[in-house]
Design a protein around this motif. Structure first.
Motif, mmCIF file in Angstrom:
data_model
loop_
_atom_site.group_PDB
_atom_site.id
_atom_site.type_symbol
_atom_site.label_atom_id
_atom_site.label_comp_id
_atom_site.label_asym_id
_atom_site.label_seq_id
_atom_site.Cartn_x
_atom_site.Cartn_y
_atom_site.Cartn_z
ATOM 1 N N ALA A 177 -17.384 -0.737 6.556
ATOM 2 C CA ALA A 177 -17.968 -2.077 6.502
ATOM 3 C C ALA A 177 -18.216 -2.640 7.894
ATOM 4 N N LEU A 178 -17.427 -2.222 8.867
ATOM 5 C CA LEU A 178 -17.578 -2.700 10.237
ATOM 6 C C LEU A 178 -18.597 -1.888 11.026
ATOM 7 N N GLY A 179 -19.150 -0.854 10.393
ATOM 8 C CA GLY A 179 -20.176 -0.064 11.052
ATOM 9 C C GLY A 179 -19.660 1.089 11.885
ATOM 10 N N TYR A 180 -18.411 1.528 11.622
ATOM 11 C CA TYR A 180 -17.840 2.626 12.393
ATOM 12 C C TYR A 180 -18.118 3.989 11.763
ATOM 13 N N GLY A 181 -18.913 4.017 10.702
ATOM 14 C CA GLY A 181 -19.261 5.283 10.071
ATOM 15 C C GLY A 181 -18.204 5.745 9.088
ATOM 16 N N GLY A 182 -18.454 6.921 8.512
ATOM 17 C CA GLY A 182 -17.523 7.465 7.540
ATOM 18 C C GLY A 182 -16.226 7.915 8.194
ATOM 19 N N MET A 183 -15.155 7.692 7.495
ATOM 20 C CA MET A 183 -13.836 8.059 8.014
ATOM 21 C C MET A 183 -13.047 8.711 6.886
ATOM 22 N N ALA A 184 -12.459 9.871 7.174
ATOM 23 C CA ALA A 184 -11.646 10.541 6.152
ATOM 24 C C ALA A 184 -10.492 9.646 5.748
ATOM 25 N N PHE A 185 -10.162 9.660 4.467
ATOM 26 C CA PHE A 185 -9.070 8.786 4.025
ATOM 27 C C PHE A 185 -7.983 9.568 3.289
ATOM 28 N N ARG A 186 -7.539 10.648 3.906
ATOM 29 C CA ARG A 186 -6.418 11.410 3.356
ATOM 30 C C ARG A 186 -5.097 10.727 3.709
ATOM 31 N N ARG A 187 -4.169 10.766 2.783
ATOM 32 C CA ARG A 187 -2.852 10.156 3.000
ATOM 33 C C ARG A 187 -2.129 10.789 4.184
ATOM 34 N N GLU A 188 -2.418 12.084 4.434
ATOM 35 C CA GLU A 188 -1.750 12.785 5.532
ATOM 36 C C GLU A 188 -2.060 12.146 6.882
ATOM 37 N N LYS A 189 -3.256 11.549 7.000
ATOM 38 C CA LYS A 189 -3.624 10.899 8.253
ATOM 39 C C LYS A 189 -2.697 9.720 8.541
ATOM 40 N N VAL A 190 -2.442 8.893 7.536
ATOM 41 C CA VAL A 190 -1.551 7.748 7.713
ATOM 42 C C VAL A 190 -0.128 8.233 7.997
ATOM 43 N N ALA A 191 0.285 9.300 7.310
ATOM 44 C CA ALA A 191 1.619 9.850 7.555
ATOM 45 C C ALA A 191 1.758 10.305 9.003
ATOM 46 N N LYS B 196 -7.395 4.773 2.215
ATOM 47 C CA LYS B 196 -8.677 4.408 1.625
ATOM 48 C C LYS B 196 -9.120 3.022 2.078
ATOM 49 N N ALA B 197 -8.190 2.070 2.124
ATOM 50 C CA ALA B 197 -8.539 0.702 2.529
ATOM 51 C C ALA B 197 -9.023 0.662 3.971
ATOM 52 N N VAL B 198 -8.380 1.434 4.844
ATOM 53 C CA VAL B 198 -8.796 1.472 6.251
ATOM 54 C C VAL B 198 -10.183 2.105 6.375
ATOM 55 N N ALA B 199 -10.412 3.197 5.639
ATOM 56 C CA ALA B 199 -11.719 3.865 5.694
ATOM 57 C C ALA B 199 -12.828 2.935 5.203
ATOM 58 N N GLU B 200 -12.569 2.199 4.119
ATOM 59 C CA GLU B 200 -13.575 1.270 3.600
ATOM 60 C C GLU B 200 -13.860 0.149 4.593
ATOM 61 N N ARG B 201 -12.805 -0.357 5.246
ATOM 62 C CA ARG B 201 -13.010 -1.428 6.219
ATOM 63 C C ARG B 201 -13.766 -0.904 7.441
ATOM 64 N N HIS C 151 0.820 -1.206 0.000
ATOM 65 C CA HIS C 151 0.000 0.000 0.000
ATOM 66 C C HIS C 151 0.862 1.267 0.000
ATOM 67 N N SER C 152 0.428 2.270 -0.724
ATOM 68 C CA SER C 152 0.951 3.623 -0.562
ATOM 69 C C SER C 152 0.215 4.264 0.606
ATOM 70 N N LEU C 153 0.630 5.462 0.993
ATOM 71 C CA LEU C 153 -0.086 6.178 2.051
ATOM 72 C C LEU C 153 -1.557 6.371 1.668
ATOM 73 N N ALA C 154 -1.790 6.767 0.410
ATOM 74 C CA ALA C 154 -3.153 7.061 -0.034
ATOM 75 C C ALA C 154 -4.011 5.803 -0.104
ATOM 76 N N ALA D 62 1.609 9.771 15.812
ATOM 77 C CA ALA D 62 0.247 9.997 16.303
ATOM 78 C C ALA D 62 -0.464 8.657 16.495
ATOM 79 N N LYS D 63 -1.304 8.570 17.531
ATOM 80 C CA LYS D 63 -2.016 7.328 17.831
ATOM 81 C C LYS D 63 -3.400 7.365 17.195
ATOM 82 N N PRO D 64 -3.734 6.390 16.354
ATOM 83 C CA PRO D 64 -5.072 6.363 15.738
ATOM 84 C C PRO D 64 -6.161 6.128 16.772
ATOM 85 N N GLU D 65 -7.349 6.626 16.490
ATOM 86 C CA GLU D 65 -8.499 6.310 17.324
ATOM 87 C C GLU D 65 -8.783 4.805 17.250
ATOM 88 N N MET D 66 -9.424 4.263 18.296
ATOM 89 C CA MET D 66 -9.656 2.824 18.355
ATOM 90 C C MET D 66 -10.437 2.289 17.152
#
Length: 453
Positions: free
Chosen positions: A37-51, A29-34, A22-25, A57-61
């Protein structure tokens, strides 16, 4: 036994992302889609977040659970291990924090011996301090009862173990002469042989113990060779397997030596506090169940780690302690064979480097010069390391002609050694000398360094 250059630790998430292509971008996107699918709602999928995650930085649970689902990791492990340690389960190879069992030990040894494609460490991150601490605690709890009972009796199948020990001794001395880079293939080949004996041969009692010791020492040596080649992450992978094999052998002196190796790597990776803690663990493991020579070795390396933290008083106290232990060593002591290289603590390269770290180049040069004179003739790699640090001390004392001449000598010897540490030290030395390029002797040697490195 000396240094390598400092490197920045690659985040575990970066290694996981690279291992899955995977690239950052695309990863965002793959994390946001998953997550959706798990019912956690919409999640921004900008590459800067992964960077930002890879920068610390610690991701939300919900994001962590989406990542875990993406990589097939049990969500309970996400909660139990915490961020970023659970990402170890998403990496290829054995789980570093798996339970200490014979089968996991063999799997780790198989992975180490049979997978040269990952030997360069390109897809392996350095282990976070939290993982190293957990591994240390886990190992100590597993073996402390076994170590206390000790090892009794002689070898069974002595002709097999004697032959392998002979090969191992030859490899130690080859490393002294040629450097670690030249020895990794041989170490991996012999480790594969020992692992096959452990897995398939019929062995019991002392032979089983000795085979586990041989596996532990070959894996330790492979880690050392990778470390000398400048590959700290590959060294950590080897030392992880060595810890597992040593847990089966329950040899307190060798166990302490193994932790000391891992500690030095931490010091040279810019984690002197972690290195100092691991060396304290090594000293506790050795306790009174080893010889004064081994105790002196561990405390000499503690001098180096302590000096790197800036604690001059504690470093001086430890050096006196190491010298006293060395003086207690006697002819006829049952020293382990791997301790053949240990010399007077004040003559060890780590001690001289410690005084450079403490801002005392005059004392550093004096100790390193005495240590250089005491080296065995065949120790060509260590000769380069001593000379590079002597030249550094001379440059800091503004004895530029001497620094240039010492550098030339180091370069002459380095031409026959395959060691990433030597290459790194010569590069560091060039940086040290660069402000003095106006000196004719320095300018000449810098031109040679530029041409050859």
């Amino acid at each position: 036994m000396t240094s390598t250059g400092t490197s920045s630790s690659r985040h575990l998430l970066a290694a996981v992302r690279a291992a899955t292509g995977h690239s950052l971008a695309t990863y965002a996107k793959a994390v946001a889609e998953r997550a959706a699918a798990l019912g956690y709602g919409g999640m921004a999928f900008r590459r800067e977040k992964v960077a930002r995650w890879e920068a610390g930085a610690k991701p939300e649970m919900p994001a962590q659970l989406a990542m875990a689902d993406l990589h097939g990791v049990d969500p309970e492990q996400v909660r139990a291990r915490g961020w970023p340690d659970w990402l170890l389960l998403a990496l290829p190879g054995p789980d570093v924090l798996a339970p200490f069992t014979p089968e996991v030990t063999l799997s780790a040894l198989d992975d180490l011996a049979a997978d040269p494609t990952r030997a360069d460490g390109a897809d392996i991150p350095l282990l976070p301090a939290s993982v190293l601490e957990a591994l240390t605690t886990q190992w100590t709890e597993h073996v402390q009862d076994t170590i206390a009972r000790g090892i009794e009796g002689g070898y069974i199948g002595v002709e097999v173990s004697t032959s392998i020990h002979t090969r191992l001794t030859a490899l130690w001395h080859l490393d002294d002469s040629l450097g670690g880079t030249a020895c990794t293939t041989s170490a991996r080949t012999d480790l594969k042989m020992v692992t096959k004996l452990l897995r398939h041969a019929r062995h019991t009692g002392q032979l089983t113990t000795d085979l586990h010791f041989l596996a532990a020492e070959y894996a330790r040596f492979l880690g050392w060779a990778e470390f000398d080649a400048g590959n700290t992450s590959g060294a950590q992978r080897a030392w992880h397997a060595a810890l597992r094999a040593s847990a089966e052998a329950a040899d307190p002196a060798h166990s302490a030596y193994l932790f000391a190796n891992l500690a030095l790597a931490c010091v040279y990776d810019g984690q002197p506090g972690m290195g100092s803690n691991l060396l304290a663990t090594a000293r506790d493991i050795a306790g009174t169940r080893t010889t004064p020579l081994v105790a002196a070795m561990i405390d000499t390396w503690r001098v180096r780690a302590t000096a790197a933290t800036g604690d001059a008083k504690q470093a001086a106290r430890l050096l006196v302690q190491a010298e006293n232990e060395y003086e207690r060593a006697r002819t006829g002591d049952d020293n382990p064979a791997w301790a053949y290289w240990m010399c007077r603590p004040s003559h060890m390269a780590e001690t001289g480097r410690a005084f450079l770290d403490l801002g005392d180049p005059t004392t550093a040069e004096s100790l390193l010069t005495d240590g250089l004179a005491a080296l065995e003739p065949g120790a060509m790699r260590d000769r380069v390391l001593y000379l590079a640090w002597i030249a550094t001390a001379q440059a800091r004392r503004r004895d530029l002609d001497a620094a240039a001449e010492t550098t030339r000598t180091a370069m002459d010897i380095a031409s026959v050694v395959e060691s990433g540490r030597c290459t790194t030290l010569l590069a560091d030395l060039a940086t040290e000398l660069e402000p003095h390029r106006a000196s004719h002797s320095v300018s000449s040697v810098l031109d040679r360094l530029d041409n050859e490195h």
